[in-house]
Enzyme design. Structure first.
Site, short mmCIF file in Angstrom:
data_model
loop_
_atom_site.label_atom_id
_atom_site.label_comp_id
_atom_site.label_asym_id
_atom_site.label_seq_id
_atom_site.Cartn_x
_atom_site.Cartn_y
_atom_site.Cartn_z
N LYS A 247 0.87 -1.13 -0.07
CA LYS A 247 0.12 0.00 0.10
C LYS A 247 0.88 1.15 -0.06
O LYS A 247 0.61 2.31 -0.69
CB LYS A 247 -0.86 0.05 1.40
CG LYS A 247 -2.07 -1.04 1.07
CD LYS A 247 -2.94 -1.00 2.40
CE LYS A 247 -2.21 -1.44 3.61
NZ LYS A 247 -1.87 -2.83 3.85
N GLY B 88 3.44 -0.56 8.74
CA GLY B 88 4.91 -0.38 8.32
C GLY B 88 4.78 0.06 6.84
O GLY B 88 4.72 -0.93 6.20
N GLN C 61 -2.87 -2.44 7.38
CA GLN C 61 -3.27 -3.78 7.40
C GLN C 61 -4.22 -4.00 6.23
O GLN C 61 -4.10 -3.34 5.20
CB GLN C 61 -3.84 -4.30 8.82
CG GLN C 61 -3.05 -3.99 9.94
CD GLN C 61 -3.06 -2.69 10.57
OE1 GLN C 61 -3.87 -2.08 10.70
NE2 GLN C 61 -1.80 -2.28 11.09
N THR D 162 -6.31 -8.18 13.67
CA THR D 162 -5.84 -7.09 14.37
C THR D 162 -7.04 -6.33 14.93
O THR D 162 -8.27 -6.91 14.95
CB THR D 162 -4.96 -5.86 13.56
OG1 THR D 162 -4.53 -4.84 14.55
CG2 THR D 162 -5.95 -5.05 12.38
P1 IMP Z 1 -1.53 -6.17 16.15
O1 IMP Z 1 -2.13 -5.37 15.12
O2 IMP Z 1 -0.17 -5.68 16.68
O3 IMP Z 1 -2.43 -6.40 17.51
O4 IMP Z 1 -1.33 -7.76 15.49
C1 IMP Z 1 -2.50 -8.69 15.36
C2 IMP Z 1 -2.20 -9.18 13.90
O5 IMP Z 1 -2.22 -8.29 12.71
C3 IMP Z 1 -0.76 -9.97 13.71
O6 IMP Z 1 -1.03 -11.33 12.79
C4 IMP Z 1 0.17 -9.12 12.94
O7 IMP Z 1 1.30 -9.66 12.47
C5 IMP Z 1 -0.98 -8.60 12.07
N1 IMP Z 1 -0.65 -7.05 11.57
C6 IMP Z 1 -0.62 -6.18 12.42
N2 IMP Z 1 -0.18 -4.84 11.60
C7 IMP Z 1 0.07 -5.46 10.42
C8 IMP Z 1 0.77 -4.96 9.21
O8 IMP Z 1 0.91 -3.69 9.37
N3 IMP Z 1 1.13 -5.84 8.28
C9 IMP Z 1 1.00 -7.19 8.35
N4 IMP Z 1 0.46 -7.66 9.48
C10 IMP Z 1 -0.09 -6.78 10.67
#
Ligand code: IMP
Length: 422
Positions: free
Chosen positions: A15, A39, A220, A235
């Protein structure tokens, strides 16, 4: 045109590259959900820049870069990112931060880690405190960016919350860290951020009235949406079109077009089902060629074939008007490319995407094999430059999803993008 850019997979679809390519034509770029779990990698004046909370709009001084109230904000992280961006020569006078954005507090990060390391649940989160911060919003005890600007209010709200977390942590033999030090740091961050804080809903509405072009920058991907993703391996925000409205305060009438971003294959970071995952050398090749390592955590990403059942589901959830296919060049060396076109559950073939993880774990993907092109695509600039098998691959995606492909990306540079006029 007001455009929403959304991930159609499990995040990391590219993205950042797509938004950077599109953002030059916009007056406002706004984030509306997620936090510094995201990120985005962008190349600015030859330098690789990874941003976590700042919207891509900061690279365009004429453009408002907005962090709307749907985003959860860790103020110390945001201050650091702003300082880094200033180091690149950007003024950031164009940054607007919602006073109503919920704060990620130190004990949120502790709780995230506690769950990840416990026997209760392992999601493979980014450990940034995203889930616990959104939990406090739903639990009606959150603190907001605006609270940082009034020391008395901040102190009076954080004290009972820290006490609540201390009681919770005690049962696990943990303590809430040094709150006095943390409060001092957060208040100083508040002073630093104060010039940017405003009502972003008002700013966005005024932009709409002024016929400005707004780009809504998703973080995400659809399959990580709290309600529509592969629950519980998701997430904690709405990563889909729904998040735009609750996260900005604008209505559906603000949207002219939804662009869905998908890689030409698939990746996933963290735990959870991934039907088309590759454990063989093709997977290793795609990971190496695609540099599939997390921009936030550096974790190697799981890699697999494109899953068209999941992609079609994602385009339908979001009402995608067009697709932006990224990293097609990563497939360059493959003799054959597989794509999942159906699922099989208990001997029955179907094309329904069961979003809850336990149901998805029970399906077996059914693949179609398409020929590869075995030629580097990085220098192609028009659709006609692509070899016939690459065009056939794109046609297959388009026909299956019934969504037009508007852009194809063939490398990290802005020019390595083909826009397909309609
Ligand atoms: P959280 O968002 O840190 O709570 O993570 C929850 C899930 O979302 C995990 O599987 C993370 O690896 C995934 N995740 C969160 N942010 C990203 C992103 O920007 N890219 C890919 N996966 C993400």
């Amino acid at each position: 045109m007001n455009i929403v850019v959304l991930g159609m997979q499990w995040g990391d679809e590219g993205k950042g590259k797509a938004i950077d390519y599109l953002a030059g034509g916009f007056d406002v770029v706004t984030r509306f959900q997620g936090g510094h779990n995201a990120g985005h990698t962008i190349y600015y004046q030859g330098q690789k820049v990874v941003m976590h909370v700042l919207p891509s709009g900061i690279f365009y001084p004429h453009c408002w870069a907005v962090i709307a109230h749907g985003v959860v904000v860790q103020p110390l992280q945001l201050v650091e990112e702003i300082r880094n961006a200033r180091g690149l020569g950007l003024s950031l006078a164009n940054l607007a931060l919602s006073g109503n954005a919920p704060l990620i507090l130190p004990f949120h990060q502790q709780l995230d880690a506690l769950f990840e390391d416990s026997r209760y649940r392992r999601i493979g989160t980014t450990r940034r405190g995203i889930g616990p911060a959104y939990e406090d919003v739903v639990g009606r005890r959150a603190l907001f960016v605006g609270d940082l600007l009034r020391e008395g209010v901040f102190r009076s709200k954080i004290a009972p919350l820290a006490d609540y977390y201390q009681r919770l942590f005690s049962a696990h033999g943990m303590v809430v860290g040094d709150m006095e030090a943390a409060i001092g740091e957060y208040l100083r961050a508040g002073e630093f951020l104060a010039p940017h804080v405003r009502d972003t809903t008002v700013l966005l509405r005024e932009s709409l009235r002024g016929k400005k072009n707004i780009l809504f920058e998703g973080a995400q991907g659809t399959l990580l949406d709290i309600h529509l993703g592969t629950y519980p391996f998701v997430t904690s925000s709405n990563t889909t079109i729904a998040g735009v409205f609750s996260g900005t305060g604008l209505s559906h009438k603000a949207i002219d077009s939804v662009i869905g971003i998908s890689k030409a294959y698939a990746t996933r970071v963290g735990e959870g089902p991934f039907p088309t995952e590759l454990a063989d050398e093709s997977g290793a090749l795609l990971r190496a060629r695609g540099n599939e390592y997390g921009a936030t955590t550096g974790r190697p990403r799981r890699v697999g074939w494109l899953d068209l059942v999941a992609l079609k589901h994602a385009t339908e959830v979001n009402g995608a008007d067009s697709l932006f296919i990224t990293k097609l060049d990563v497939l360059d060396e493959l003799a054959e490319i597989r794509v999942a076109t159906e699922y099989e559950t208990d001997g029955e073939r179907h094309d329904r995407f069961p979003s809850h993880a336990d149901a998805l774990e029970r399906i077996t993907p059914v693949f179609r094999t398409l020929p590869g092109w075995r030629r580097p695509l990085g220098d192609c600039r028009r659709l006609a430059d692509l070899p016939a098998p690459a065009r056939a691959y794109l046609d297959f995606i388009e026909e299956y999803t019934a969504v037009a492909i508007g852009h194809v990306s063939l490398g990290g540079e802005r020019e390595q993008t083909i826009a397909i006029p309609r």
